[in-house]
Enzyme design. Sequence first.
Site, mmCIF file in Angstrom:
data_model
loop_
_atom_site.group_PDB
_atom_site.id
_atom_site.type_symbol
_atom_site.label_atom_id
_atom_site.label_comp_id
_atom_site.label_asym_id
_atom_site.label_seq_id
_atom_site.Cartn_x
_atom_site.Cartn_y
_atom_site.Cartn_z
ATOM 1 N N ASP A 218 1.250 -1.303 0.071
ATOM 2 C CA ASP A 218 0.328 0.505 -0.200
ATOM 3 C C ASP A 218 1.025 1.485 -0.564
ATOM 4 O OD1 ASP A 218 -2.419 -0.845 -0.050
ATOM 5 O OD2 ASP A 218 -2.626 -1.188 2.103
ATOM 6 N N TYR B 160 -9.735 0.406 2.942
ATOM 7 C CA TYR B 160 -9.717 0.177 4.273
ATOM 8 C C TYR B 160 -8.809 1.538 4.838
ATOM 9 C CZ TYR B 160 -9.363 -4.582 6.432
ATOM 10 O OH TYR B 160 -9.633 -5.628 6.590
#
Length: 650
Positions: free
Chosen positions: A301, A385
């Site tokens: 990420d 998320y």
Amino acid sequence: MSAYAPTQGKAAASSHPLDPLSREEIDAAVALVRADARTGDRLRFWGATLDEAHARAVLAGAAPAGDRKVGLVVMDYGNDAAWEVDVLLGEESRILDWRAIDPRRPGITSEEARAAAQACRENPEFRAALAKRGITDVSLVMVDAESMGGFVPDKYKDRRVTWGTVWHRVDEDDNGYARPVQGVVPIIDMQTMEVLEVEDHGVVPISEETGNYDNGLWEPDREGLAPLEVVQPEGTSFDVEGWKVTWQGWEFRVGFTHREGLVLYDLTFKGRSVLKRAACNEMYVPYLDSNSTQYRKNFFDWGEYGAGPLTNSLALGCDCLGVIHYFDATVLGGDGVGRTIPQAICMHEEDDSVLWKHTDMRRDVGQVRRARKLIISNFQTVANYDYGFYWSLHQDGTIKLAVKLTGLMSASGIEEGEEAPYGRVVSKNVQTPNHQHFFGLRLDTAIDGPLNRIVEEHAEVEPDPEKNPWGNAVRTVRVPLLNEKDAAQRNDASVSRHWRIESAEHTNRYGEPTGYRLLLPNTTIPFSTPDSVMARRAPFTHNHLWATPYDPAEQYVGGQYPNQAEPGEDGVQVWQQKGRSLDGVELVLWPVIGVMHFPRPEQWPVMPVEQIGFMLEPDGFFDRNPAMDIPAPTPHCSTESGGESACCGS
């Protein structure tokens, strides 16, 4: 009650070599690149980064004061090229270096992701696949362009490609992540924005249940919640000067980077150095489900998207409660435009229960001290998320990081009544897969000075029966890790394993090297098979701690450019094969903390916070409790309904 701190500390122009890049500096660096004859008119950018090694040289007087060195990653779509460009900003701003890199490798920008989603919505094959599922209004379709590392088909290996996960909304206000479009997988060329193909693995009904989480939608708001006010009538106990903070014996600098987001520099406690640098350096998220819209999911990420551009603006009284000091942050967009994120970093104090206490029962007297901690935090949203990073400094010299996971779980479609062997059914026609989150941290240590070493410690029963006649003698076993090849370690709670970072120059009054203790509780290991893409792409997750000597070229635990990288080609597992000494060096620790996420229905449609973290605490750094100077608490009285007044200390 929440309020701004008396000085809001909105960082303006840079005044210290380690201050984060300002918008003006980013725009100036981009302008130099655009003006260069080597660039075309279809440029994309993946980040502007302060050269910290150069900043340190300025601090040391080895480079001119006022000079700032900036690294940019530039992509030229028109010429299928990409470069690393070093820019010097100062009295004579100029380009210093221009290095070609593989154009497939830079991270994915938000601008690219939006363009890829629109390309899908305009593609006839994609629209036809949606129509088979009853979706005709493509404007309500969400497509998340996701990195494809390890799963790029051979026929596309020379292209910069992503694949898309697809979601449907019934209206503009709907939560699309609750309605996965199972089986439809577009593959997109990110330079040409061409949809190369659309996989269709079969129609699965789309959930009819809402996943929205607005107040009152599921049930009436809970009653009886009285106001909880945090009041500091005399203001805060911290002082802020630009990006420099002092609080309760601590002094440090706040930083911010494109790749890592929040960074802390030069942490000292009571005038003694502890850490040179601290940050969450990488996040790797492998999904553990073999279904058609999940098996590719494995993301760096930070390395493939960047924490900086994904950083939230934090809201007073919501994300941060109390008397708050905010720092704004600046990032470079993929379009080459610098933008400011207001209130990107929150800093505040919190009560932290009892610091120390003892009651002398013989004399019927006691003393207690209340603990307080300083929290520096920020939040990133990565598609579905949300991740909060809460660094806390404590009055006894302890440093902690709490990573808070919340937001929405990634879901896939499932037939009614079908089992979810690798996940959990959480809604009608919706299952969420098992997955993991690994956070690779970077700690540049400076325990009582720049030269440190690391020692593994664990408990061991005394094996000699003559020395252990009652069977209860337990040794503290210390194993110096003097070579980086020996410093790849796994945690083991069964023997209370932890690590001691020692000064190579200073001892305490007991003759021991002064030190700090690193603890990594409740962290998991990878579960993918050794030959899997996930295991080969992120070898740094295979251990809970790595250590290397400082090298300015070794910046990211998972490698410089993980996007479409050959699995395992770069990263700490490669560096530590050099076998360099760790005995009295500028030491960099790479702790890895990991969560195994078994989904629960209670985490749908939005997750209550799940938390993991680590702790760094003094271990022989002081000769006694360093919190003996905390003043006794001021008596405060409270009266319960129908009861008598009770005062602390009365």
